[in-house]
Structures are given as structure tokens and as C-alpha cells.
Design a protein around this motif. Structure first.
Motif, PDB file in Angstrom:
ATOM      1  N   LYS A  67     -18.751  -2.323   1.945  1.00  0.00           N
ATOM      2  CA  LYS A  67     -17.275  -2.176   0.776  1.00  0.00           C
ATOM      3  C   LYS A  67     -15.917  -1.869   1.625  1.00  0.00           C
ATOM      4  O   LYS A  67     -15.031  -1.997   1.294  1.00  0.00           O
ATOM      5  CB  LYS A  67     -17.833  -0.673   0.345  1.00  0.00           C
ATOM      6  CG  LYS A  67     -16.954  -0.917  -1.414  1.00  0.00           C
ATOM      7  CD  LYS A  67     -17.317  -2.514  -2.296  1.00  0.00           C
ATOM      8  CE  LYS A  67     -17.645  -1.843  -3.635  1.00  0.00           C
ATOM      9  NZ  LYS A  67     -17.452  -2.731  -4.489  1.00  0.00           N
ATOM     10  N   GLY A  68     -16.173  -0.710   2.836  1.00  0.00           N
ATOM     11  CA  GLY A  68     -15.489   0.390   3.386  1.00  0.00           C
ATOM     12  C   GLY A  68     -13.875  -1.091   3.479  1.00  0.00           C
ATOM     13  O   GLY A  68     -12.515  -1.077   3.729  1.00  0.00           O
ATOM     14  N   ILE A  69     -14.647  -2.703   4.581  1.00  0.00           N
ATOM     15  CA  ILE A  69     -13.632  -4.018   5.094  1.00  0.00           C
ATOM     16  C   ILE A  69     -12.799  -4.107   4.392  1.00  0.00           C
ATOM     17  O   ILE A  69     -11.594  -4.352   4.059  1.00  0.00           O
ATOM     18  CB  ILE A  69     -14.124  -4.040   5.972  1.00  0.00           C
ATOM     19  CG1 ILE A  69     -14.799  -3.468   7.165  1.00  0.00           C
ATOM     20  CG2 ILE A  69     -13.414  -5.103   6.267  1.00  0.00           C
ATOM     21  CD1 ILE A  69     -15.820  -4.116   8.330  1.00  0.00           C
ATOM     22  N   PRO A  70     -13.531  -4.825   3.037  1.00  0.00           N
ATOM     23  CA  PRO A  70     -12.462  -5.007   1.903  1.00  0.00           C
ATOM     24  C   PRO A  70     -11.746  -3.995   1.385  1.00  0.00           C
ATOM     25  O   PRO A  70     -10.355  -4.733   1.039  1.00  0.00           O
ATOM     26  CB  PRO A  70     -13.565  -6.536   1.516  1.00  0.00           C
ATOM     27  CG  PRO A  70     -14.937  -5.584   1.497  1.00  0.00           C
ATOM     28  CD  PRO A  70     -15.419  -5.001   3.183  1.00  0.00           C
ATOM     29  N   GLN A  71     -12.286  -3.173   1.046  1.00  0.00           N
ATOM     30  CA  GLN A  71     -11.317  -2.044   0.034  1.00  0.00           C
ATOM     31  C   GLN A  71      -9.618  -1.743   0.901  1.00  0.00           C
ATOM     32  O   GLN A  71      -8.839  -2.168   0.874  1.00  0.00           O
ATOM     33  CB  GLN A  71     -12.301  -1.228  -0.142  1.00  0.00           C
ATOM     34  CG  GLN A  71     -11.787  -0.541  -1.455  1.00  0.00           C
ATOM     35  CD  GLN A  71     -11.686  -0.717  -2.471  1.00  0.00           C
ATOM     36  OE1 GLN A  71     -12.383  -1.258  -2.955  1.00  0.00           O
ATOM     37  NE2 GLN A  71     -11.364  -0.047  -3.354  1.00  0.00           N
ATOM     38  N   THR A  72     -10.500  -1.481   2.626  1.00  0.00           N
ATOM     39  CA  THR A  72      -9.087  -1.360   3.075  1.00  0.00           C
ATOM     40  C   THR A  72      -8.218  -2.099   3.093  1.00  0.00           C
ATOM     41  O   THR A  72      -7.035  -2.262   3.311  1.00  0.00           O
ATOM     42  CB  THR A  72      -9.532  -1.077   4.568  1.00  0.00           C
ATOM     43  OG1 THR A  72     -10.421   0.254   4.085  1.00  0.00           O
ATOM     44  CG2 THR A  72      -8.284  -0.746   5.207  1.00  0.00           C
ATOM     45  N   ILE A  73      -8.741  -3.638   3.364  1.00  0.00           N
ATOM     46  CA  ILE A  73      -7.723  -4.901   3.820  1.00  0.00           C
ATOM     47  C   ILE A  73      -7.217  -5.066   2.493  1.00  0.00           C
ATOM     48  O   ILE A  73      -6.006  -4.950   2.474  1.00  0.00           O
ATOM     49  CB  ILE A  73      -8.808  -6.127   4.266  1.00  0.00           C
ATOM     50  CG1 ILE A  73      -9.850  -5.981   4.924  1.00  0.00           C
ATOM     51  CG2 ILE A  73      -7.184  -7.327   4.237  1.00  0.00           C
ATOM     52  CD1 ILE A  73      -9.978  -6.952   5.686  1.00  0.00           C
ATOM     53  N   THR A  74      -7.556  -4.962   0.912  1.00  0.00           N
ATOM     54  CA  THR A  74      -6.897  -5.152  -0.100  1.00  0.00           C
ATOM     55  C   THR A  74      -5.535  -3.126  -0.475  1.00  0.00           C
ATOM     56  O   THR A  74      -4.238  -4.033  -0.774  1.00  0.00           O
ATOM     57  CB  THR A  74      -7.580  -4.955  -1.269  1.00  0.00           C
ATOM     58  OG1 THR A  74      -8.212  -6.313  -0.945  1.00  0.00           O
ATOM     59  CG2 THR A  74      -7.458  -5.575  -3.003  1.00  0.00           C
ATOM     60  N   ILE A  75      -6.141  -2.942   0.019  1.00  0.00           N
ATOM     61  CA  ILE A  75      -5.170  -2.124  -0.566  1.00  0.00           C
ATOM     62  C   ILE A  75      -4.249  -1.824   0.468  1.00  0.00           C
ATOM     63  O   ILE A  75      -2.726  -1.355   0.483  1.00  0.00           O
ATOM     64  CB  ILE A  75      -5.826  -0.726  -0.146  1.00  0.00           C
ATOM     65  CG1 ILE A  75      -7.449  -0.606  -1.447  1.00  0.00           C
ATOM     66  CG2 ILE A  75      -4.992   0.841  -0.162  1.00  0.00           C
ATOM     67  CD1 ILE A  75      -7.607   1.025  -1.173  1.00  0.00           C
ATOM     68  N   LEU A  76      -4.289  -2.551   1.871  1.00  0.00           N
ATOM     69  CA  LEU A  76      -2.834  -2.233   2.915  1.00  0.00           C
ATOM     70  C   LEU A  76      -2.376  -3.795   2.701  1.00  0.00           C
ATOM     71  O   LEU A  76      -1.197  -4.192   3.314  1.00  0.00           O
ATOM     72  CB  LEU A  76      -3.664  -2.799   4.109  1.00  0.00           C
ATOM     73  CG  LEU A  76      -4.050  -1.169   4.610  1.00  0.00           C
ATOM     74  CD1 LEU A  76      -4.826  -1.525   5.734  1.00  0.00           C
ATOM     75  CD2 LEU A  76      -3.342   0.227   4.763  1.00  0.00           C
ATOM     76  N   GLY A  77      -2.467  -4.395   1.812  1.00  0.00           N
ATOM     77  CA  GLY A  77      -1.358  -5.787   1.326  1.00  0.00           C
ATOM     78  C   GLY A  77      -2.300  -7.344   1.439  1.00  0.00           C
ATOM     79  O   GLY A  77      -1.497  -7.561   0.653  1.00  0.00           O
ATOM     80  N   LEU A  78      -3.178  -7.044   1.782  1.00  0.00           N
ATOM     81  CA  LEU A  78      -3.666  -8.442   2.110  1.00  0.00           C
ATOM     82  C   LEU A  78      -4.167  -8.710   0.963  1.00  0.00           C
ATOM     83  O   LEU A  78      -5.650  -8.467   0.660  1.00  0.00           O
ATOM     84  CB  LEU A  78      -4.530  -8.890   2.728  1.00  0.00           C
ATOM     85  CG  LEU A  78      -5.173 -10.182   3.300  1.00  0.00           C
ATOM     86  CD1 LEU A  78      -4.046 -11.476   3.579  1.00  0.00           C
ATOM     87  CD2 LEU A  78      -5.832 -10.368   4.691  1.00  0.00           C
ATOM     88  N   THR A  79      -4.012  -9.709   0.130  1.00  0.00           N
ATOM     89  CA  THR A  79      -5.424  -9.615  -1.439  1.00  0.00           C
ATOM     90  C   THR A  79      -5.274 -11.107  -2.198  1.00  0.00           C
ATOM     91  O   THR A  79      -4.900 -11.763  -0.941  1.00  0.00           O
ATOM     92  CB  THR A  79      -4.129  -9.985  -2.965  1.00  0.00           C
ATOM     93  OG1 THR A  79      -2.680 -10.373  -2.981  1.00  0.00           O
ATOM     94  CG2 THR A  79      -3.740  -8.360  -3.302  1.00  0.00           C
TER      95      THR A  79
END
Length: 307
Positions: free
Chosen positions: A61-73
Motif C-alpha cells: 500500500k505504501g509504495i503505490p500510494q507514495t508513487i501516486t502522490i508524487l505525481g506518477l499516475t
């Protein structure tokens, strides 16, 4: 990208990395101790499994959530969304099941010989692995619904039917009663919560009576909290309190998410879901003296080999 997104992304990254390091330390310590160190307590197997599934919770959960918040959708396709959410839900349910087993096992261990729990003492260690296998099989099967209805975003935005979870969406058929489904498959989790509350109450009562007996025999100068078994029990009680608190708050937020879509509710829910996996290892490291004992024994063995 605005600054608050960057701050939020690094906050989730810090939580994930810190929690993964703590759980990986315990996982490695107990695994090495099992093969080359001093004799591992039966409860050590439960703690090893807890550290493993907590690592899965954080990473899934943490890795995909972080990636999304940092701009990679839109970085996950349908298969990726299905697997990420599936393994996160399975590992989170297993974390609950393992914490319940941990609390129950410690309650049995503490019970005096003349208690009702005493008849389970001899056979309890032999049941740990079969119970783990049963939990894995049960939660792998009951969470298969996620593999059917989780979808990747379409184009530059999530699909509007169903619920969206920042980087994936759930498209449920109209005929499926979501509230009934959630309630039905949450019943085992409610049962585990009830068992944890019951066994924790029993351990609190036992420690209170034990403290009274010790103070009556030795006076007020003795500190029974210094006993290794008592400290281990207190650490497990702290784990149960943390899990029940975070799980209850997260369940309320998940209900709010299903009633109304809000990205901030999703972020808050994700944070609460990761709190227990992130802090549980450090509670054990600080509170359970057996962790220090195993680490010291392995460190001394390493120094002897390299000297």
C-alpha cells in the motif's frame, strides 16, 4: 505539483520505509535465531509471521500510494491493481488474525495450572502452523472478489462507477449489495477483534492479581514489571490496543469513503491502515526483553566467529 503533495508523498515514504526496516529487522532476527541462535520460544514463530505480513501490508500500500502522490499516475494496469489491492487486503487480514493468535497464545501461556486455559498449554505450540495455513487459505479465498472488480484508471481519470482509490478503481455490478458483502466478510474480523479484547482483558486481570500477590509477599519494593514474561505480556497488550484502535478508526473511515468520495479520506485511511504495521515492530523491540536477548546472543556468536 504543489508542495503539499510532495510533503504528503515523503510522509508516506518515511512511514513505509521506517516500518519496513523495523519489521525486516525482527523478521531477520527471529529467522536467524531459529536456525543458528538460542532456542526460540514458540511465540517467536507468531512474531515472525506478524513481522512478515506487516511488511506485506506496508509495501503493498505504501509504495503505490507514495508513487501516486508524487505525481506518477496511471502506472498500474488492471492486473497490477488487482494484485496490489488483493495482497494488501489479504496481508492486512492476516495481520489481524496473527495478532489475535498472539494474544490468545500469550493468555494460554500465562494461565495457572488450575485454570480452564491450562488444558490447552501442551497442545497450543503444535497448533500454530496449522492455524497459519488455515488463515492463509481462508483469506486468500474470501478476498477473491477483489480480483473480479478492481480496475485500472481509464485514460487520465478513474472510472466513475463504483469507488476510486487514487490510483485504481472498483467497478461493482449494480446487483451486488456492497454493504451486505462488507458486513458478511467482515464477520471473521469482528470475531478476531472480540477474541483479542477478551484475551487482553484476561491478561490484564491476571497481571493485576499477580501484582497483588507479589506485593503481599515481598512488599512494595519489588517491581513485577521487570519480569521478562510480564514485560512480554505488556508488549502484547500494547500491540492489541494499538491494533484495535487503528483498525476501528480505519473501518469508520472506510465506511465514510463508500458513502462519499474524498481523496483526503483515502489518504487518512491509508495512513491509519499502515500505522500498526509501522509501529508494532518498535513496540516489541523496546518492550520485549527477549528481542534484546536474541540479538545479544547472535552478536556474541558473530564476534566469536570473526575473532
Amino acid at each position: 505539483m504543489i508542495s503539499k503533495d510532495i510533503a504528503l508523498g515523503f510522509f508516506f515514504l518515511f512511514q513505509t520505509v521506517l516500518g519496513a526496516l523495523g519489521n525486516s529487522f525482527l523478521l531477520g532476527l527471529y529467522t536467524i535465531t531459529y536456525f543458528v541462535g538460542p532456542r526460540l520460544r514458540p511465540i517467536g514463530l507468531i512474531l515472525t509471521h506478524l513481522a512478515f505480513v506487516n511488511d506485506l501490508v506496508l509495501l503493498s500500500k505504501g509504495i503505490p500510494q507514495t508513487i501516486t502522490i508524487l505525481g506518477l499516475t496511471n502506472f498500474l494496469d488492471d492486473v497490477g491493481c488487482k494484485l496490489v489491492f488483493y495482497f494488501h487486503k489479504v496481508s492486512r487480514d492476516l495481520s489481524l488474525c496473527t495478532t489475535c493468535l498472539l494474544s490468545s497464545f500469550q493468555a494460554i501461556t500465562l494461565s495457572p495450572r488450575n485454570s480452564w486455559w491450562a488444558k490447552f498449554k501442551a497442545g497450543a505450540p503444535k497448533c500454530i502452523v496449522p492455524l497459519f495455513l488455515s488463515c492463509w487459505a481462508f483469506y486468500l479465498l474470501t478476498n477473491c472478489m477483489i480480483l473480479l472488480y478492481m480496475k485500472a484508471p481509464i485514460g487520465n481519470k478513474n472510472i466513475t462507477e463504483g469507488q476510486h482509490y487514487i490510483y485504481c478503481s472498483a467497478a461493482f455490478p449494480i446487483s451486488l449489495n456492497i454493504a451486505t458483502y462488507i458486513f458478511t466478510f467482515s464477520l471473521p474480523n469482528f470475531l478476531c477483534i472480540g477474541i483479542m479484547v477478551g484475551t487482553s482483558g484476561y491478561m490484564v486481570f491476571f497481571l493485576y492479581k499477580h501484582r497483588q500477590r507479589v506485593q503481599y509477599i515481598h512488599g512494595n519494593n519489588l517491581t513485577p514489571s521487570g519480569c521478562p514474561e510480564t514485560r512480554a505480556t505488556q508488549a502484547i497488550l500494547m500491540l492489541v490496543i494499538l491494533f484495535v484502535s487503528f483498525y476501528s478508526l480505519n473501518s469508520i473511515l472506510m465506511l465514510c469513503i463508500h458513502l462519499g468520495k474524498s481523496f483526503w479520506l483515502v489518504h487518512t485511511s491509508t495512513f491509519l491502515a499502515a500505522c500498526f504495521p509501522a509501529v508494532s515492530s518498535f513496540v516489541l523491540i523496546v518492550s520485549d526483553s527477549h528481542v534484546y536477548k536474541y540479538f545479544s546472543a547472535l552478536w556474541e556468536k558473530m564476534m566469536i566467529q570473526f575473532s
